[in-house]
Scaffold this motif. Structure first.
Motif, short mmCIF file in Angstrom:
data_model
loop_
_atom_site.label_atom_id
_atom_site.label_comp_id
_atom_site.label_asym_id
_atom_site.label_seq_id
_atom_site.Cartn_x
_atom_site.Cartn_y
_atom_site.Cartn_z
N ASN A 16 5.61 18.14 -1.82
CA ASN A 16 5.52 16.65 -1.52
C ASN A 16 5.36 16.04 -1.71
OD1 ASN A 16 2.80 15.58 0.20
ND2 ASN A 16 1.81 14.51 -1.71
N VAL A 17 7.23 15.37 -2.24
CA VAL A 17 7.78 14.78 -2.95
C VAL A 17 8.20 13.67 -1.68
CG1 VAL A 17 10.35 14.38 -3.82
CG2 VAL A 17 8.82 16.19 -4.04
N GLY A 18 7.62 12.53 -2.48
CA GLY A 18 7.98 10.98 -1.54
C GLY A 18 9.66 11.00 -2.09
N VAL A 19 9.95 10.75 -0.53
CA VAL A 19 11.45 9.48 -1.14
C VAL A 19 11.64 8.18 -1.63
CG1 VAL A 19 13.80 8.91 -0.08
CG2 VAL A 19 12.27 10.93 0.40
N ASN A 20 11.99 7.99 -2.78
CA ASN A 20 11.92 6.47 -3.39
C ASN A 20 13.17 6.03 -3.96
OD1 ASN A 20 12.27 7.06 -6.31
ND2 ASN A 20 10.08 7.26 -6.63
N LYS A 21 12.90 4.78 -4.19
CA LYS A 21 14.70 4.19 -4.10
C LYS A 21 15.47 4.69 -5.78
CE LYS A 21 12.97 -0.22 -6.41
NZ LYS A 21 13.03 0.37 -7.93
N ASP A 22 14.47 5.54 -6.64
CA ASP A 22 15.03 5.88 -8.17
C ASP A 22 15.90 7.48 -7.58
OD1 ASP A 22 14.74 4.04 -9.38
OD2 ASP A 22 12.51 4.45 -9.20
N ASN A 81 0.21 4.13 2.36
CA ASN A 81 1.32 4.28 2.47
C ASN A 81 2.50 5.05 1.03
OD1 ASN A 81 4.60 5.03 2.61
ND2 ASN A 81 3.98 4.63 5.42
N ALA A 82 2.40 5.69 1.58
CA ALA A 82 2.99 6.12 -0.46
C ALA A 82 4.16 5.64 -0.64
CB ALA A 82 3.33 7.82 -0.25
N GLY A 83 4.82 4.82 -0.01
CA GLY A 83 6.10 4.07 -0.15
C GLY A 83 5.62 2.30 -0.19
N TRP A 84 4.39 2.05 -0.05
CA TRP A 84 4.01 0.93 -0.14
C TRP A 84 5.09 0.00 -0.99
CZ3 TRP A 84 2.25 -2.75 -3.48
CH2 TRP A 84 1.67 -3.68 -3.04
N PRO A 85 5.27 -1.57 -0.53
CA PRO A 85 5.16 -2.06 0.08
C PRO A 85 5.41 -1.90 1.29
CG PRO A 85 6.16 -2.80 -0.84
CD PRO A 85 5.73 -1.88 -2.09
N SER A 86 7.10 -1.12 1.31
CA SER A 86 8.00 -0.15 2.42
C SER A 86 6.82 1.30 2.73
CB SER A 86 8.81 0.18 2.05
OG SER A 86 9.06 -1.17 1.29
#
Length: 360
Positions: A162-168, A280-285
């Motif tokens: 359940n790993v969410g993609v993020n900028k880091d 959404n897990a990427g809020w605000p995107s």
């Protein structure tokens, strides 16, 4: 997903290096327990049942019958020779796909009734990918804090947890998306909360996992509240999912934010909790849940192809339906890297009910 005590010293070193969160920015933080919760899920969950691992099922109000026994009878795939030939040599040479998971959040990844077998939708999808690539699935249960370092060191070839993609994360890892990424807010059945944004958590006690996407959301919402002159939420941290849910059901915390599938599972299998919001897990995107592999090693594109094969033949959809996750299905898996991350965020795929859920 349950935290392993294995490699505790390396976990602490990793935590110290990577945890850039400053308590100074938390106006009211309560630290409860010593182990951090996993990033897009909560640790410590195991299915109830006897130690013999006897077959057990849970019939939920949403119509799903959850199999929590070690005997999963998984939906399997056939080897695709063309895909198998694309597996990077260093990864495929031992004939195994070494998959890390944190095994602590029903129905995503958790321990079966024998308290040792890792099961759940994450492992079902990992099995399907391994089958398509002609590799044996080698599951390694670890803590959330350990998977980044051990994936970088080569101990783990890919993470399904359940790993969410993020900028880091895209600076270190490549991703193959396989599910929409939502977080759910849950509360006691008697609560009247309707969580849609920062204003709705003002002054409340909210349990959350340390170092997670959901924590980032709450920190941003607290900052917004402070700028408005409103009381921020008090963030509470527990060492296990069991402790978190006990605190919620007993009234020691007002809200819990966790992976949406887990909150839905509890709403449909318990009489005392309900979902009161979704974000959404990427809020605000927007972001996706994705298979996570070492940046640049060539595995992520192959996994995306395997996932797309499974989407096309219907086996992917059957797995999500089996675990009650159909509303988070994707029509296509895409490889996400640092180079295309910004573009992928802008064009994030929305599943069927994505934009019309309980909150956005």
């Amino acid at each position: 997903m349950p935290l392993s005590t294995r490699g505790l010293s390396s976990t602490l070193r990793l935590h110290n290096r990577r945890n850039t969160r400053s308590l100074a920015v938390l106006p009211a933080v309560v630290l409860l327990g010593t182990a951090a919760l996993s990033a897009c899920a909560d640790p410590g969950a195991s299915a109830s049942g006897d130690a013999s691992g006897a077959a057990e099922t849970t019939a939920a109000r949403n119509g799903v019958v959850y199999n929590t026994s070690p005997d999963q009878q998984r939906i399997r795939g056939e080897k695709d020779a063309a895909l198998a030939a694309k597996v990077p040599e260093l990864i495929g040479k031992d004939g195994k796909l070494t998959v890390a998971t944190t095994a602590g959040s029903i129905p995503l990844s958790f321990h079966a009734t024998d308290d040792k077998t890792a099961i759940g939708s994450e492992l079902d999808i990992a099995q399907l990918v391994a089958d398509k690539l002609g590799l044996e699935l080698d599951v390694q249960v670890t803590s959330w804090e350990n998977w980044p370092l051990k994936t970088q060191s080569g101990d783990f070839e890919v993470v399904f947890s359940n790993v969410g993609v993020n900028k880091d994360r895209v600076k270190l890892f490549d991703f193959a998306g396989y599910r929409a990424a939502f977080m759910g807010f849950e509360a006691k059945k008697s609560a009247t909360y309707d969580i849609k944004g920062a204003d709705d958590i003002s002054g409340l006690r909210v349990s959350v996992g340390s170092g997670t996407n959901q924590e980032k959301i709450l920190l941003a919402w607290n900052k917004e509240l402070e700028e408005k002159g409103k009381a921020p939420a008090t963030l509470q941290y527990y060492s296990s999912e069991a402790d978190t849910i006990l605190a919620l059901s007993s009234g020691r915390t007002d809200l819990n934010i966790a992976p949406y599938p887990s909150t839905v599972y509890r709403e449909n299998t318990r009489d005392d909790l309900k979902v009161v919001g979704r974000v959404n897990a990427g809020w605000p995107s927007e972001t996706l849940v994705a298979a996570t592999s070492l940046r640049g090693n060539g595995l992520a594109p192959v996994i995306s192809e395997a996932l797309n094969s499974a989407i096309q033949d219907g086996s992917y959809g059957k797995i999500l339906e089996r675990w009650g996750l159909s509303e988070e299905s994707l029509p296509e898996s895409k490889t996400i890297t640092e180079e295309n991350f910004a573009a992928s965020q802008a064009a994030a795929t929305q599943p069927g009910a994505g934009a019309s859920g309980k909150s956005s």
